[in-house]
Design an enzyme around this catalytic site. Structure first.
Site, PDB file in Angstrom:
ATOM      1  N   CYS A   2      21.298 -18.129  18.886  1.00 61.28           N
ATOM      2  CA  CYS A   2      22.508 -18.788  18.419  1.00 61.28           C
ATOM      3  C   CYS A   2      23.563 -17.707  18.286  1.00 61.28           C
ATOM      4  CB  CYS A   2      22.302 -19.422  17.058  1.00 61.28           C
ATOM      5  SG  CYS A   2      21.069 -20.736  17.052  1.00 61.28           S
ATOM      6  N   GLY A  28      24.566 -19.976  22.859  1.00 64.22           N
ATOM      7  CA  GLY A  28      24.075 -21.321  22.565  1.00 64.22           C
ATOM      8  C   GLY A  28      25.103 -22.370  22.913  1.00 64.22           C
ATOM      9  N   ASN A 102      21.378 -17.246  12.917  1.00 61.73           N
ATOM     10  CA  ASN A 102      20.896 -16.840  14.236  1.00 61.73           C
ATOM     11  C   ASN A 102      19.531 -16.193  14.042  1.00 61.73           C
ATOM     12  OD1 ASN A 102      21.769 -14.142  16.535  1.00 61.73           O
ATOM     13  ND2 ASN A 102      20.451 -15.887  16.870  1.00 61.73           N
ATOM     14  N   GLY A 103      18.525 -16.742  14.705  1.00 56.39           N
ATOM     15  CA  GLY A 103      17.176 -16.203  14.579  1.00 56.39           C
ATOM     16  C   GLY A 103      16.184 -17.323  14.394  1.00 56.39           C
ATOM     17  N   TYR A 242      19.110  -9.394  28.644  1.00 53.50           N
ATOM     18  CA  TYR A 242      19.647 -10.676  29.095  1.00 53.50           C
ATOM     19  C   TYR A 242      20.703 -11.283  28.174  1.00 53.50           C
ATOM     20  CZ  TYR A 242      19.777 -15.720  29.896  1.00 53.50           C
ATOM     21  OH  TYR A 242      20.191 -16.991  30.093  1.00 53.50           O
TER      22      TYR A 242
HETATM   23  P1  AMP Z   1      12.589 -19.026  35.153  1.00 52.00           P
HETATM   24  O1  AMP Z   1      12.961 -19.975  36.210  1.00 52.00           O
HETATM   25  O2  AMP Z   1      11.987 -19.767  33.970  1.00 52.00           O
HETATM   26  O3  AMP Z   1      11.744 -17.897  35.609  1.00 52.00           O
HETATM   27  O4  AMP Z   1      13.943 -18.426  34.591  1.00 52.00           O
HETATM   28  C1  AMP Z   1      14.357 -17.144  34.845  1.00 52.00           C
HETATM   29  C2  AMP Z   1      15.852 -17.048  34.666  1.00 52.00           C
HETATM   30  O5  AMP Z   1      16.234 -17.471  33.356  1.00 52.00           O
HETATM   31  C3  AMP Z   1      16.327 -15.614  34.826  1.00 52.00           C
HETATM   32  O6  AMP Z   1      17.265 -15.600  35.863  1.00 52.00           O
HETATM   33  C4  AMP Z   1      16.982 -15.231  33.522  1.00 52.00           C
HETATM   34  O7  AMP Z   1      18.290 -14.758  33.745  1.00 52.00           O
HETATM   35  C5  AMP Z   1      17.040 -16.496  32.718  1.00 52.00           C
HETATM   36  N1  AMP Z   1      16.471 -16.348  31.372  1.00 52.00           N
HETATM   37  C6  AMP Z   1      15.572 -15.478  30.923  1.00 52.00           C
HETATM   38  N2  AMP Z   1      15.285 -15.674  29.623  1.00 52.00           N
HETATM   39  C7  AMP Z   1      16.056 -16.685  29.229  1.00 52.00           C
HETATM   40  C8  AMP Z   1      16.240 -17.362  27.995  1.00 52.00           C
HETATM   41  N3  AMP Z   1      15.542 -17.056  26.920  1.00 52.00           N
HETATM   42  N4  AMP Z   1      17.146 -18.358  27.956  1.00 52.00           N
HETATM   43  C9  AMP Z   1      17.830 -18.690  29.038  1.00 52.00           C
HETATM   44  N5  AMP Z   1      17.692 -18.104  30.230  1.00 52.00           N
HETATM   45  C10 AMP Z   1      16.822 -17.125  30.340  1.00 52.00           C
END
Ligand code: AMP
Ligand code: SF4
Length: 454
Positions: A2, A28, A102-103, A242
């Protein structure tokens, strides 16, 4: 994840908070809101979706008062509904009180059960409400002590903002999982998840709220209290990989510099021969720039991202996520046809995004794909506020790197090593939480979800 943002002592507090929330919107997009205080009354506007969808001009004019806090929500605990939108406000013995969190708390379930047995009635399914109940029940005298008392009972990750009739109070958990910083704008104070939101309103960065610290803003000054002597840090390293915006400073360091170092380190660990380096936009752009610079291979734009849809991962339902990936990225055949490329992404979670993108690249005529990931394999779920799925859905928890390579269909696949990741930050391993990579959980995960633990 968040995002939280607050402004103390400014006649434009709600409007500034609105701008601040725009800057932390990446943290978020499910729901959001602002609550302001005019000294006697709270004024609030909460809604579903992004900030631009929630607020109309007149809403901001109605948010009167010189103190305000705001929140953008990405649910990790509690369902997706307006009821769980924050800030969350109550009335208690000391007057009005609102919280923005947030958390993710690790013992919210057991605390809630205990509080309910003692007669508490909960309005939401979010873990943040537990903190409000603990504050309301605390026998301590002043609000800062009540908050310290409440926080001594909760475990897990929390960066918090509280709004009272005439105060704002910020707090950060003893491990410092999530960021929280303070800025100054003339005679006003600003508190934000990330420094990029300070920049947007022209505030000067002052310092971070320390882990285990409560800072109370009243009488036009900030007053600090330490509520924990814990020396162990557990900064979430995923903020650098990320989550945080690259134009922010997080845990005192530039996200851009560290993210670029991740790419450089990855190039050193897993070199490849290619015509171009391309990234999965936008989250892997900076790492790809670093990798390209280190490899001396030109960086090109291989995908155009459609910015008019939300982050696909944030949509909680699988069907929506699948649809999202297809409309989110479009390859540029002119860059790609007949070329050998290094495709950089920041992480692989379920593997669904990579698989689709790689299919698209092949369709666009790419000759060879070296896939490089600027984080180590995610093997364990997060319990501290990042929505990684259960172990059964994490591809790296269930397949070897070679099996993943085959599954997503690339010529070579390499992840960044854990040591390389830490090295790229220039910080100590002990400063970080690395649990999703190494199963070393700094705080005991929630009992009920424990089956997901590695
Ligand atoms: P996936 O298709 O589940 O392997 O999603 C990987 C993609 O999601 C990567 O391109 C990351 O940039 C992104 N990603 C990684 N962790 C998160 C997260 N916690 N929330 C949203 N996007 C994420
Ligand atoms: Fe961050 Fe991973 Fe630790 Fe969660 S488990 S706080 S995502 S490093």
């Amino acid at each position: 994840m968040c995002g939280i943002f607050g402004v103390y002592n400014n006649t434009e507090s709600a409007k500034l908070t609105y701008l601040g929330l725009y800057a932390v919107q990446h943290r978020g997009q499910e729901s959001g809101g602002i609550i302001s205080s005019d000294g006697k009354k709270f004024h609030s506007k909460l809604g579903m979706g992004q900030i631009s969808e929630i607020f109309a001009k007149d809403d901001l004019n109605g948010l009167k008062g010189s103190n305000a806090i705001g929140h953008v929500r990405y649910s990790t605990a509690g369902s997706t509904s307006l009821l769980n939108a924050q800030p969350l406000a109550i009335k208690f013995i000391k007057g009005n009180l609102a919280i923005a969190h947030n958390g993710n708390l690790c013992n919210a379930g057991s605390l809630k059960e205990k509080l309910e047995e003692e007669g508490s009635i909960f309005q939401t399914s979010s873990d943040s409400e537990v903190i409000l109940h603990l504050i309301a029940k605390s026998k301590k005298k002043n609000i800062e002590e009540k908050i310290a008392d409440a926080l001594s009972n909760v475990t897990g990750a929390y960066s918090l903002l509280f709004l009272l009739d005439n105060k704002i109070i910020a707090a950060r958990d003893p491990y410092g999982f999530r960021p929280l910083c303070i800025g100054k704008l003339k005679n006003s104070f600003v508190i934000s998840s990330e420094t990029c939101a300070l920049d947007i309103i022209g505030a000067q960065y002052v310092r971070d709220v320390e882990p285990g610290e409560i800072i109370s803003f009243y009488n036009k000054k900030m007053h600090s209290i330490k509520f924990s002597q814990n020396k162990k840090r557990a900064f979430c390293i995923f903020e650098y990989i990320y989550f945080a915006r690259p134009d922010s400073k997080v845990f005192g360091k530039s996200v851009y510099s560290i993210r670029k170092n991740l790419g450089k380190q990855l190039a050193k660990e897993s070199p490849a021969d290619a015509d171009y380096v391309i990234s999965v936009p936008d989250s892997a752009n900076v790492a790809a720039v670093g990798l390209a610079e280190q490899s001396k291979i030109p960086y090109q734009i291989g995908f155009i991202r459609n910015h008019y849809i939300g982050r696909t991962f944030i949509e909680p339902k699988q069907e929506i996520r699948d649809f999202g990936a297809k409309i989110k990225y479009n390859p540029v055949p002119e860059t790609l046809k007949g070329k050998k490329i290094i495709l950089v992404d920041d992480s692989i979670v379920r593997g669904t995004t990579s698989r689709k993108l790689i299919r698209m690249l092949k369709h666009a005529g790419v000759k060879k794909i070296h896939h490089r990931i600027s984080s180590p394999p995610i093997k364990c779920p997060c319990f501290y506020g990042i929505d990684t799925p259960q172990k059964t859905e994490l591809i790296a928890a269930n397949k070897s790197v070679e099996e993943i390579r085959k599954y997503i269909g690339v010529d070579t696949l390499s992840y960044l090593s854990i040591d390389g990741l830490v090295k790229a930050t220039g910080m100590k391993k002990e400063d970080f939480c690395l649990a999703c990579f190494n199963n070393d959980y700094p705080v005991e995960p929630p009992k009920k979800k424990n089956n997901g633990k590695c």
